[in-house]
Motif scaffolding. Structure first.
Motif, PDB file in Angstrom:
ATOM      1  N   LEU A   9       0.822  -1.210   0.000  1.00 55.99           N
ATOM      2  CA  LEU A   9       0.000   0.000   0.000  1.00 55.99           C
ATOM      3  C   LEU A   9       0.854   1.257   0.000  1.00 55.99           C
ATOM      4  O   LEU A   9       0.498   2.251  -0.640  1.00 55.99           O
ATOM      5  CB  LEU A   9      -0.972  -0.027   1.177  1.00 55.99           C
ATOM      6  N   THR A  10       1.999   1.229   0.670  1.00 55.74           N
ATOM      7  CA  THR A  10       2.922   2.373   0.639  1.00 55.74           C
ATOM      8  C   THR A  10       3.466   2.577  -0.771  1.00 55.74           C
ATOM      9  O   THR A  10       3.524   3.707  -1.273  1.00 55.74           O
ATOM     10  CB  THR A  10       4.081   2.161   1.638  1.00 55.74           C
ATOM     11  N   ALA A  11       3.836   1.493  -1.435  1.00 54.59           N
ATOM     12  CA  ALA A  11       4.339   1.595  -2.812  1.00 54.59           C
ATOM     13  C   ALA A  11       3.250   2.115  -3.744  1.00 54.59           C
ATOM     14  O   ALA A  11       3.523   2.945  -4.618  1.00 54.59           O
ATOM     15  CB  ALA A  11       4.848   0.232  -3.288  1.00 54.59           C
ATOM     16  N   LEU A  12       2.017   1.668  -3.554  1.00 56.57           N
ATOM     17  CA  LEU A  12       0.895   2.151  -4.359  1.00 56.57           C
ATOM     18  C   LEU A  12       0.713   3.651  -4.172  1.00 56.57           C
ATOM     19  O   LEU A  12       0.563   4.398  -5.144  1.00 56.57           O
ATOM     20  CB  LEU A  12      -0.382   1.404  -3.966  1.00 56.57           C
ATOM     21  N   GLN A  50      -9.017  14.395  -7.019  1.00 61.60           N
ATOM     22  CA  GLN A  50      -8.959  14.750  -8.430  1.00 61.60           C
ATOM     23  C   GLN A  50      -8.552  13.558  -9.291  1.00 61.60           C
ATOM     24  O   GLN A  50      -7.756  13.666 -10.217  1.00 61.60           O
ATOM     25  CB  GLN A  50      -8.033  15.938  -8.651  1.00 61.60           C
ATOM     26  N   GLY A  51      -9.113  12.391  -8.946  1.00 64.72           N
ATOM     27  CA  GLY A  51      -8.887  11.193  -9.734  1.00 64.72           C
ATOM     28  C   GLY A  51      -7.589  10.467  -9.469  1.00 64.72           C
ATOM     29  O   GLY A  51      -7.311   9.456 -10.095  1.00 64.72           O
ATOM     30  N   VAL A  52      -6.780  10.946  -8.533  1.00 62.33           N
ATOM     31  CA  VAL A  52      -5.475  10.366  -8.248  1.00 62.33           C
ATOM     32  C   VAL A  52      -5.481   9.786  -6.835  1.00 62.33           C
ATOM     33  O   VAL A  52      -5.938  10.441  -5.896  1.00 62.33           O
ATOM     34  CB  VAL A  52      -4.362  11.433  -8.372  1.00 62.33           C
ATOM     35  N   ILE A  53      -4.965   8.563  -6.692  1.00 63.42           N
ATOM     36  CA  ILE A  53      -4.831   7.985  -5.354  1.00 63.42           C
ATOM     37  C   ILE A  53      -3.716   8.739  -4.642  1.00 63.42           C
ATOM     38  O   ILE A  53      -2.553   8.667  -5.035  1.00 63.42           O
ATOM     39  CB  ILE A  53      -4.518   6.485  -5.413  1.00 63.42           C
ATOM     40  N   THR A  54      -4.095   9.510  -3.620  1.00 64.04           N
ATOM     41  CA  THR A  54      -3.121  10.314  -2.881  1.00 64.04           C
ATOM     42  C   THR A  54      -2.789   9.707  -1.528  1.00 64.04           C
ATOM     43  O   THR A  54      -1.876  10.162  -0.859  1.00 64.04           O
ATOM     44  CB  THR A  54      -3.644  11.746  -2.672  1.00 64.04           C
ATOM     45  N   GLY A  55      -3.541   8.700  -1.146  1.00 67.67           N
ATOM     46  CA  GLY A  55      -3.283   8.030   0.122  1.00 67.67           C
ATOM     47  C   GLY A  55      -3.771   6.602   0.045  1.00 67.67           C
ATOM     48  O   GLY A  55      -4.784   6.312  -0.578  1.00 67.67           O
ATOM     49  N   ALA A  56      -3.015   5.710   0.658  1.00 65.49           N
ATOM     50  CA  ALA A  56      -3.399   4.304   0.735  1.00 65.49           C
ATOM     51  C   ALA A  56      -2.766   3.750   1.989  1.00 65.49           C
ATOM     52  O   ALA A  56      -1.631   4.094   2.325  1.00 65.49           O
ATOM     53  CB  ALA A  56      -2.916   3.532  -0.489  1.00 65.49           C
TER      54      ALA A  56
END
Length: 128
Positions: A9-12, A50-56
């Protein structure tokens, strides 16, 4: 690294901002519950701005828009590109609670083609 591990998840999270196009007005806080994983139940989340995964990350998310519960095997098949997101939602393989309008926003991200494109390298080095 193992699928859905903290390292995965950190790498994502680190890949996402540089690898996805901005999609204005697509903002979703999604909680996932993976059942039947090698570790049992795993809770993790995505923050999409805005369509971008900014946190996981692992754990529970306060004030999520959606909660998606799915079997580990179905999540693996989705990530491998063998299960289409729309199919998973329509058939109930991905069970959803919460704001259904936000589900449409999430689908814009998951079906854009960029999600699997930017995760392909990560997936290639992931143990399942």
């Amino acid at each position: 690294m193992a699928f859905l591990s903290k390292e995965y998840l950190t790498a994502l999270e680190e890949l996402a901002p540089v690898s996805q196009p901005v999609i204005p007005h697509v903002n979703v806080r999604t909680q996932f519950r993976a059942i039947g994983t090698p570790e049992g139940v795993v809770d993790y989340h995505f923050l999409i701005e805005q369509g971008v995964i900014t946190g996981a990350g692992r754990g529970l998310l306060d004030n999520c828009d959606l909660t998606i519960t799915a079997a580990y095997r179905d999540l693996v098949d989705f990530q491998a590109g063998e299960l289409h997101a729309a199919t998973a939602f329509v058939t109930g393989q991905f069970a959803v609670t919460g704001d259904k309008a936000k589900l449409l926003e999430l689908m814009v991200v998951l079906q854009s083609g960029y999600y699997h494109q930017f995760t392909a390298e990560l997936w290639a080095r992931t143990a399942r």
